[in-house]
Design an enzyme around this catalytic site. Structure first.
Site, PDB file in Angstrom:
ATOM      1  N   ASN A   1      -5.242  -7.528  -4.555  1.00 51.11           N
ATOM      2  CA  ASN A   1      -5.618  -6.375  -4.626  1.00 51.11           C
ATOM      3  C   ASN A   1      -4.387  -5.137  -5.257  1.00 51.11           C
ATOM      4  O   ASN A   1      -3.468  -5.677  -5.015  1.00 51.11           O
ATOM      5  CB  ASN A   1      -6.211  -6.087  -3.416  1.00 51.11           C
ATOM      6  CG  ASN A   1      -5.134  -5.556  -2.350  1.00 51.11           C
ATOM      7  OD1 ASN A   1      -4.178  -6.482  -2.465  1.00 51.11           O
ATOM      8  ND2 ASN A   1      -5.384  -4.945  -1.381  1.00 51.11           N
TER       9      ASN A   1
ATOM     10  N   ASP B   1       0.904  -1.206   0.109  1.00 49.26           N
ATOM     11  CA  ASP B   1      -0.087  -0.146  -0.201  1.00 49.26           C
ATOM     12  C   ASP B   1       0.851   1.341  -0.200  1.00 49.26           C
ATOM     13  O   ASP B   1       0.670   2.195   0.806  1.00 49.26           O
ATOM     14  CB  ASP B   1      -1.028  -0.058   1.135  1.00 49.26           C
ATOM     15  CG  ASP B   1      -1.788  -1.150   1.228  1.00 49.26           C
ATOM     16  OD1 ASP B   1      -2.150  -1.757   0.105  1.00 49.26           O
ATOM     17  OD2 ASP B   1      -1.956  -1.714   2.654  1.00 49.26           O
TER      18      ASP B   1
ATOM     19  N   GLU C   1     -11.547  -0.023  -3.713  1.00 48.08           N
ATOM     20  CA  GLU C   1     -10.810   0.604  -2.791  1.00 48.08           C
ATOM     21  C   GLU C   1      -9.570   1.394  -3.309  1.00 48.08           C
ATOM     22  O   GLU C   1      -9.784   1.954  -4.442  1.00 48.08           O
ATOM     23  CB  GLU C   1     -10.125  -0.575  -1.886  1.00 48.08           C
ATOM     24  CG  GLU C   1      -9.170  -1.430  -2.614  1.00 48.08           C
ATOM     25  CD  GLU C   1      -8.786  -2.641  -1.756  1.00 48.08           C
ATOM     26  OE1 GLU C   1      -8.911  -2.597  -0.621  1.00 48.08           O
ATOM     27  OE2 GLU C   1      -8.143  -3.503  -2.359  1.00 48.08           O
TER      28      GLU C   1
ATOM     29  N   ASP D   1      26.253   1.732  10.616  1.00 49.97           N
ATOM     30  CA  ASP D   1      25.363   2.650  10.827  1.00 49.97           C
ATOM     31  C   ASP D   1      25.856   3.484   9.305  1.00 49.97           C
ATOM     32  O   ASP D   1      24.680   4.016   8.857  1.00 49.97           O
ATOM     33  CB  ASP D   1      26.401   3.534  11.765  1.00 49.97           C
ATOM     34  CG  ASP D   1      25.270   5.054  11.801  1.00 49.97           C
ATOM     35  OD1 ASP D   1      24.241   5.029  12.410  1.00 49.97           O
ATOM     36  OD2 ASP D   1      26.086   5.973  11.422  1.00 49.97           O
TER      37      ASP D   1
END
Length: 1014
Positions: free
Chosen positions: A835, A583, A771, A1009
């Site tokens: 979907n 999404d 949707e 890092d």
């Protein structure tokens, strides 16, 4: 520079300060005039001061067209030759101080002491009582300045205006000010504390001459100055019967008097007020003042000017006339060093603004505009090439180079392309011929209608010079020369200190300050500056680079089995392969794309992966990129659930994000669905958090007006329109609704705070809506897009099942008209149907479709489990406003720019990986085990000689860096000592140059890092 960012930007940048009274090309002067010294803004109350080998002038900023003294802030300009002035922009606004009233940024003066810069200014006390003298402190002349007192230094008192400051030969500092009385007071060593009572000078005709105000000629605007053994107090006076202000002076044997009137030195001003300042610079004496000198100028729109004068043998000051010619040029300008485009002798049409790098550029350029630079010395060999750093989101154009006058000989022409954004900078170049000796240089800009492009800097290459022009290298090619003026001075030390605290806006400055090549500007570099400037050393420190025996390190690294990659070599979809993220809600900010995703975490039963049910999802994920191939993973956002930010929400699905400036500060908003039962919002001051819940409850739920019959109150999409108004789109479902027109989508305006709605949500009648609301704007039209449902058979539109279709409207709230289909179901491209969820967005002039698919789960042998991953492919917008259908690919999109390895790169930035995990949120780290690896694509390594890695390994370990692939040619080994704390380690690299892929391979448990080449 126009809307340098679509949402705010130099907008130029949020927080960028410009003079709202900037003037266009309507100057009444021609390019032979040197007064006023600035044509791009109104510049009253000039206050000159010498810092190092530069003369700086601090001015106010009259708002254009004002009918009173509406002054919005303070500006700064500097010069080395008295004709070419570098604009440093608005360095302070009166609204930067909580106790100051707006539009009352009156006269000021700056002074340096012990490496700090103290800026004294006039304003009005917001709490009442009248005017006040304030003080701000900075580490650099151009700031940033801080209000160290949080209140006035002197006042409030209606007569406390126009500060002037001096540090006497004995080290005592004095502050003077006032209208119509001249006050004085001692300052303590800290320059921000008064040392005793404020006193008044005797206001007599003997001291200040005859006049009509306060019994003598003194009016206001005092300027304290010492020349040889005599103190001078220059002031605006009402001399004799003059109607307006003129300039006069008095002298004294001490800084506190007794003052003896000298004479009038400048006749009545042509804008009623005047404000003067005298300074000695490079064995010359100069008088600064303001006048009505630009078209549109007058009593309330004044401009700084300058005249050179010579003291009489007895120390008296002669009468100084107003001129347009101004002072003579002291030295020629070197065009073979980088010249900031805002270094100008005369300008027509352009304005200056701050850019994202923190420096200034020229912009608002239209056809026929130009700038002039005086006395450019091209030498005997002459110039062969011209380079300029440019950006354009307009029409592009040309830079024509003329000598001596605007229609003089053309020595070269350079084409400026559309770069895709007002902050997307590129270097253009072109051949030159006919430029030898010393000339005035005109940069004439031509092109189409509206704004053309921006220019940051320019530089010529001399005939016979074979070196490259590299904007990232120290400008003058001298290590330690932070400001690029060809010398190492105390200013470079100050800039290095500031860079350590606040960061370097320009990479070249950071490189120049890193004198020991450690990869970081730190106290060791500062110690070298101090020793160099005090004569203790004249050599650079040895470069601290750990040399590596590759044969020995290969043995020590040992044999590892590389973790499996789920993306092939030339596949860039899905974007991230070390977890699932669905999404995608996409936002562009500051030249980067940020993608927020639903966390499709793996579910297990009896040790085996089971189907994703979505009911346990309460986290979101965030990644970002500026090249669309290498993505920085910012980790999890704990959005919902008992331990989440929004504890009222059980789930966090389908996020969308935007940003907007509120009360002068950029704010970020992250909207998400609580299952299908409502929509919440999180806020932050950064696109990567930390996030907070401003409401403590859903912003929209099933009780919201006109939403009670929406089957699924979820899947938000957000739009911040051009006027700053926000709109939200949401909804879905067909339960109990006709499949052809379920009318389950909604749109609504958001409040100014973006955390609540305005009015009642409106219905969007999207055919076969299921949707996944989406929204974007193109050519003034609003595009609503959505995923169709599963019952589309025999429809009249020709649309297909679970596809992305779109509608168009002239208004953000509709009504919308159906237009067509842009993306069929993902099963058509990747085999597994599911979907559809998407965002359509423009970035750098190209439109993209972001969507999810189940291709990654299939590659991992998890077919039909429902785990989704984000992809990207290009969209073509047709000239008629329709969109061409998109084909989903595994290849994805091409890299739009090379990765710069000479700035710190987060380790969680990669295109491909095998086995690694991401720890933390925001500035996350890579957690690796033996055999894990990640790849960074398209790294422009140039001719790097060292790499610095920040990492930790509890039991010690080695990171191998390879080109090509994870099993490619080693170019560096970084040995991480045992211990749990992060540390930076710099080692040499071998055989690394040009553009390549870099692969980081781990031989043990290591946490990484960041990294950086040098």
């Amino acid at each position: 520079m126009k809307s340098i960012k679509k949402t705010i930007r130099i907008g130029i940048a949020a927080g960028a300060m410009i003079c709202l009274g900037a003037v266009g090309q309507t100057s009444v002067l021609d390019a032979s005039a040197h007064n006023p010294i600035v044509q791009t803004s109104f510049t009253p109350d000039p206050a000159p001061v010498v810092f190092g080998d530069e003369l700086w002038v601090f001015t106010g900023c009259d708002k254009e067209g004002s009918s009173y003294y509406t002054m919005t802030g303070w500006q700064a300009f500097s010069t080395k030759d008295m004709q070419n002035w570098t604009d440093h922009g608005m360095i302070l606004k009166d609204t930067d101080f909580s106790w100051c009233s707006a539009n009352d940024a009156w006269a000021s003066q700056c002074i340096e002491r012990n490496g700090k810069y103290y800026f004294y200014f006039t304003t009005t006390n917001k709490g009442g009582g009248g005017r006040a003298i304030g003080v701000a402190v900075a580490d650099n002349p151009e700031g940033p300045y801080k209000d160290v007192l949080g209140k006035p230094l002197c006042g409030p008192n209606w007569w406390y205006i126009d500060p002037t400051v001096i540090i006497d030969d004995d080290g005592q500092a004095w502050l003077m000010f006032g209208n119509p009385t001249c006050y004085y007071v001692k300052l303590k060593e800290d320059m921000v504390t008064l040392d005793g009572q404020i006193k008044e000078f005797p206001m007599t005709t003997e001291a200040f001459g005859p006049g009509q105000k306060n019994g003598c000629g003194y009016g206001e605007g005092p300027w304290i100055y010492k020349h040889k053994d005599l103190y001078y107090l220059v002031y605006a006076c009402f001399y004799g019967s003059d109607g307006g202000e003129s300039q006069a002076y008095a002298t004294a044997p001490t800084v506190t008097g007794p003052w003896k009137f000298g004479n009038q030195i400048q006749k009545q001003s042509n804008c009623f007020t005047t404000h003067g300042g005298i300074i000695d610079y490079k064995d010359h004496s100069y008088f600064f003042y303001h006048k009505n000198g630009l078209k549109g100028g007058g009593t309330f729109n004044r401009s700084a000017s300058c005249e050179e004068f010579t003291f009489n043998p007895d120390g008296s000051i002669p009468m100084i006339n107003f001129t347009d010619e101004g002072p003579k040029q002291l030295e020629a300008l070197n065009p073979y060093q980088r010249v900031e485009a805002e270094t100008i002798n005369f300008a027509s049409g352009i304005k200056t603004e701050k850019i994202d790098a923190g420096t200034l550029a020229i912009g608002f350029i239209e056809n026929g505009d130009y700038t002039k630079v005086s006395g450019v010395d091209f030498g005997e060999k002459g110039a062969a090439e011209f380079y300029a750093s440019v950006s354009s989101n307009g029409s592009g154009g040309k830079i024509e180079l003329h000598l001596d006058k605007i229609d003089g000989p053309v020595i070269g022409t350079v084409d400026v392309p559309v770069t895709g954004g007002w902050q997307e900078w590129t270097t253009v170049s072109g051949k030159c011929a006919g430029a030898t000796g010393q000339h005035d240089l005109f940069l004439k800009f031509s092109g189409g209608a509206s704004y053309l492009f921006n220019v940051d800097w320019w530089q010529f290459k001399e005939t016979g010079d074979t070196s490259s022009v590299d904007p990232d290298e120290p400008v003058a090619g001298i290590l330690g020369d932070v400001n690029g003026d060809g010398k190492i001075t105390a200013i470079d030390l100050t800039l290095a200190k500031y860079g350590i605290r606040k960061g370097f806006a320009v990479k070249a400055a950071e490189k120049a300050a890193d004198v020991d090549f450690s990869g970081t500007v730190d106290k060791d570099d500062i110690n070298w500056f101090v020793q160099f400037l005090t004569g203790q050393t004249d050599t650079y420190p040895e470069r601290q680079i750990q040399q590596v025996d590759f044969t020995e390190m290969e043995k020590k690294f040992g044999s590892v089995s590389l973790a499996k990659s789920y993306k092939n070599e030339n596949e860039f979809n899905p974007l991230i392969s070390n977890y699932f993220g669905a999404d995608p809600g996409v936002m562009e900010y500051d030249g980067r794309v940020y993608i927020y995703m639903t966390d499709d975490h793996l579910l297990y039963s009896n040790g085996q992966v089971t189907k994703e049910t979505y009911s346990t999802i309460n986290c979101l994920r965030c990644i970002s990129s500026d090249d669309l191939v290498n993505w920085t993973d910012h980790g999890l956002i704990n959005a919902a659930g008992q331990n989440g930010i929004a504890k009222w929400a059980g789930n966090s699905w389908a996020p969308t994000a935007c940003h907007k400036k509120i009360d002068g500060k950029e704010k970020f908003f992250l909207y998400f669905a609580n299952n299908a039962n409502g929509i919440g919002v999180l806020t932050s001051d950064s696109p990567t958090g930390p996030w907070s819940d401003p409401n403590g409850h859903a912003m929209i739920d099933r009780k919201t007006a006109n939403c009670t019959d929406v089957p699924w109150v979820f899947d938000p999409a957000v739009l911040v329109d051009d006027d700053g108004t926000g709109y939200l789109y949401f909804g879905g479902g067909t339960d109990g609704k006709p499949s052809d027109h379920p009318k389950s989508a909604r749109c609504v305006q958001l409040s100014d705070s973006m955390t609540s709605i305005v009015g009642t949500p409106q219905v969007i009648d999207a055919p076969y809506m299921f949707e996944d609301s989406g929204i974007h704007k193109y050519n003034g039209k609003y595009y609503y897009s959505y995923c169709t449902n599963w019952n589309t058979g025999g429809n009249q539109y020709g649309l297909s099942t679970a596809a992305i279709d779109y509608m168009v409207s002239d208004s953000p709230l509709g009504p919308f008209t159906y237009k067509g289909e842009v993306f069929k179901n993902i099963g058509n491209f990747f085999g597994t149907t599911g979907n559809n969820h998407h965002t359509i967005m423009e970035f750098n002039g190209q439109w993209y479709l972001f969507y999810h698919a189940q291709y990654l789960q299939d590659v991992m042998n998890l077919k039909d489990m429902g785990y989704r991953s984000t992809h990207i492919d290009k969209i073509t917008m047709n000239s008629d406003g329709t969109m061409q259908q998109v084909k989903g690919t595994k290849t994805g999109v091409s890299q739009i720019r090379s990765l710069d390895p000479f700035t710190t790169v987060r380790a969680a930035t990669f295109s491909h990986e095998g086995g690694i995990q991401i720890e933390g949120s925001g500035n996350s780290t890579v957690s690796a085990e033996k055999g894990d690896w990640f790849r960074v694509t398209g790294v422009d390594c140039k001719s790097a000689s060292a790499i610095t890695v920040k990492a930790s390994a509890q039991s010690g370990g080695i990171i191998k860096v390879c080109t090509g692939s994870a099993s490619g040619t080693p170019v560096a080994y970084i040995e991480i000592p045992a211990g749990g704390s992060m540390q930076e380690i710099t080692t040499a690299v071998s055989g690394l140059s040009g553009k390549t892929n870099l692969n980081f391979v781990f031989n043990s448990n290591i946490s990484m890092d960041s990294w950086k080449l040098s």
